[in-house]
Design a protein around this motif. Structure first.
Motif, PDB file in Angstrom:
ATOM      1  N   LYS A 167       0.818  -1.202   0.000  1.00 17.12           N
ATOM      2  CA  LYS A 167       0.000   0.000   0.000  1.00 17.12           C
ATOM      3  C   LYS A 167       0.855   1.257   0.000  1.00 17.12           C
ATOM      4  O   LYS A 167       0.367   2.353   0.289  1.00 17.12           O
ATOM      5  CB  LYS A 167      -0.906   0.005   1.239  1.00 17.12           C
ATOM      6  CG  LYS A 167      -1.795  -1.216   1.366  1.00 17.12           C
ATOM      7  CD  LYS A 167      -2.805  -1.055   2.457  1.00 17.12           C
ATOM      8  CE  LYS A 167      -2.174  -1.006   3.845  1.00 17.12           C
ATOM      9  NZ  LYS A 167      -1.512  -2.249   4.240  1.00 17.12           N
ATOM     10  N   ARG A 170      -4.410  -6.716   7.094  1.00 19.58           N
ATOM     11  CA  ARG A 170      -4.267  -5.362   6.564  1.00 19.58           C
ATOM     12  C   ARG A 170      -2.824  -4.877   6.656  1.00 19.58           C
ATOM     13  O   ARG A 170      -2.357  -4.133   5.799  1.00 19.58           O
ATOM     14  CB  ARG A 170      -5.197  -4.410   7.337  1.00 19.58           C
ATOM     15  CG  ARG A 170      -5.024  -2.952   6.966  1.00 19.58           C
ATOM     16  CD  ARG A 170      -5.991  -2.064   7.708  1.00 19.58           C
ATOM     17  NE  ARG A 170      -5.691  -0.652   7.510  1.00 19.58           N
ATOM     18  CZ  ARG A 170      -6.045   0.045   6.447  1.00 19.58           C
ATOM     19  NH1 ARG A 170      -6.709  -0.542   5.477  1.00 19.58           N
ATOM     20  NH2 ARG A 170      -5.745   1.324   6.343  1.00 19.58           N
ATOM     21  N   ASN A 171      -2.085  -5.293   7.679  1.00 16.27           N
ATOM     22  CA  ASN A 171      -0.759  -4.738   7.931  1.00 16.27           C
ATOM     23  C   ASN A 171       0.381  -5.740   7.838  1.00 16.27           C
ATOM     24  O   ASN A 171       1.541  -5.349   7.804  1.00 16.27           O
ATOM     25  CB  ASN A 171      -0.716  -4.091   9.326  1.00 16.27           C
ATOM     26  CG  ASN A 171      -1.754  -3.021   9.504  1.00 16.27           C
ATOM     27  OD1 ASN A 171      -2.883  -3.306   9.899  1.00 16.27           O
ATOM     28  ND2 ASN A 171      -1.393  -1.796   9.202  1.00 16.27           N
TER      29      ASN A 171
END
Length: 422
Positions: free
Chosen positions: A30, A386-387
């Motif tokens: 991202k 997500r991370n």
């Protein structure tokens, strides 16, 4: 050492460096998402810290060409932080990274590398932009490879002195762009400099220290909104800081033309072909000339995969030698292909293969040594959440040379994880 560092810094102020090719995009990161990161106050400014830990093993740790090839295993920890901020006229991008590694072969093989970089884009009006960049890096050459590669290795095929050679580099550039995208002609000018200094093993590494200043001017004749004809001229001055290496000082001039085509953000082509001349700055040293080219192709027929092709010719400052055997520069050519595939929303792979050729040019204009290097590579990333990302890669390097002591092959595998704190 103070004088050499001062000369390098002055060079950065006076001129510019060439652009660096970016690595293939990883769909599962991202990093370029404008909404990613930790918000820093009001506006779009964001911090993007991450931490990466990988285990690594290499089958031929010391790049040995003969004898018992030693396996080396270790761990690499890399904290990184990126800061981005900007508005319609100004954009800032700052990156800081440190990599610390420990291996089971010898404490002398452990290292701590680091780099800092900052870019600024100023776009006050539609027809003008200025992009400036400054980067500093602290790194190493593994096992003295750059100073032992051109001479005989030990009887067992291992470098006689396996200590790391530590260096610092400073790299600066400014790129001016004139002309609106819809204008018939756009002009781009670049100035900048690069310098490299070694901080240990001085007697053995003095001949590897150099500074370069580069200037580039390009004109883009817009045939349509997607296609432009390109005419480009490049000049580069190379100066070695050690007195015994000044015969390698030279000026290079390149002129090339071609076509740039950009249909969408991920379907583009840029091919330029021309001629280069290398003029020695010492009497009795042969000049060099030949075909010069650069190409970059990206084809993305679907959103979840793309293909890339890159190639070009480069002049790499030569390895340290002695007298008539001192290598002036490595006349290199390369081609690299890549396939980036997003298999699912979480799983991404990048398969690449690079082939390069280097001729070692001597003062009398001969090339007694030439190397062919083959480098296939496969990387994979899996987004656990997500991370958190799981990472894996395997790479193979095979160097064939007409100098028997320079041949080697090695396989390296890595596995680990990266955590993005946002």
């Amino acid at each position: 050492m103070v004088n050499k560092n001062f000369s390098m810094i002055v060079g950065v102020i006076l001129a510019a460096s060439s652009a660096v090719q970016a690595a293939p995009e990883d769909y599962t990161t991202k990093a370029d998402d404008p909404s990613a990161g930790i918000r820093a106050g009001s506006g779009a400014a964001r911090w993007q810290p991450s931490l990466e830990l990988k285990a690594t093993t290499r089958s031929n740790f010391y790049y040995q060409s003969s004898g018992k090839k030693e396996v080396g295993t270790g761990a690499i920890l890399t904290p990184k932080i990126r800061y981005r901020a900007g508005n319609d006229q100004h954009k800032f991008d700052f990156t800081a990274q440190v990599s610390g590694a420990a291996f089971d072969t010898s404490p002398r093989d452990d290292y701590v590398d680091g780099q800092l970089g900052i870019r600024h884009l100023w776009n006050p009006v539609k027809g003008f932009s200025l992009q400036s960049a400054l980067a500093a890096q602290h790194g190493h050459d593994p096992f003295g490879v750059n100073r032992t590669d051109a001479v005989a290795l030990g009887a067992a095929g291992r470098p006689a002195d396996a200590r790391l050679d530590i260096w610092e580099t400073l790299n600066g550039s400014m790129i001016f762009r004139f002309g609106r995208p819809e204008a018939p002609v756009n002009v781009e000018a670049e100035i900048g400099a690069f310098g490299k200094i070694y901080s240990n093993n001085d007697v053995l590494t003095d001949g590897l220290e150099y500074a370069q200043q580069t200037g580039r001017l390009a004109a883009f004749f817009n045939y349509s909104d997607k296609t432009a004809l390109v005419l480009e001229g490049i000049g580069q001055n190379t100066h070695f800081m050690d007195g015994s290496s000044v015969q390698r000082d030279a000026v290079e001039a390149r002129v090339r033309g071609g076509v740039r085509y950009q249909a969408t953000g991920k379907t583009r082509a840029d091919v330029r072909v021309g001629y280069f001349n290398r003029y020695a700055r010492r009497a009795g040293v042969a000049d060099a000339s030949g075909l010069d080219y650069t190409l970059g192709l990206t084809w993305a027929p679907e959103e979840h995969y793309n293909f890339t092709l890159e190639g070009g010719r480069e002049s790499v400052p030569g390895y340290l030698g002695a007298g008539a055997g001192q290598v002036l520069f490595n006349n290199t050519q390369f081609i690299q292909m890549g396939w980036n595939q997003l298999w699912t929303k979480r799983f991404n792979t990048v398969l690449s293969a690079k082939k390069s050729y280097a001729a070692f040019e001597l003062p009398n204009g001969t090339s007694p040594r030439s190397d062919h290097v083959y480098e296939p590579n496969l990387r994979a990333t899996y987004a656990v959440g997500r991370n958190l990302f799981l990472l894996g890669s395997v790479a193979y390097t095979y160097r064939h040379s007409n100098s028997p002591g320079a041949k080697y092959n090695a396989t390296e595998a890595q596995a680990g994880a990266r955590y993005d704190f946002f």
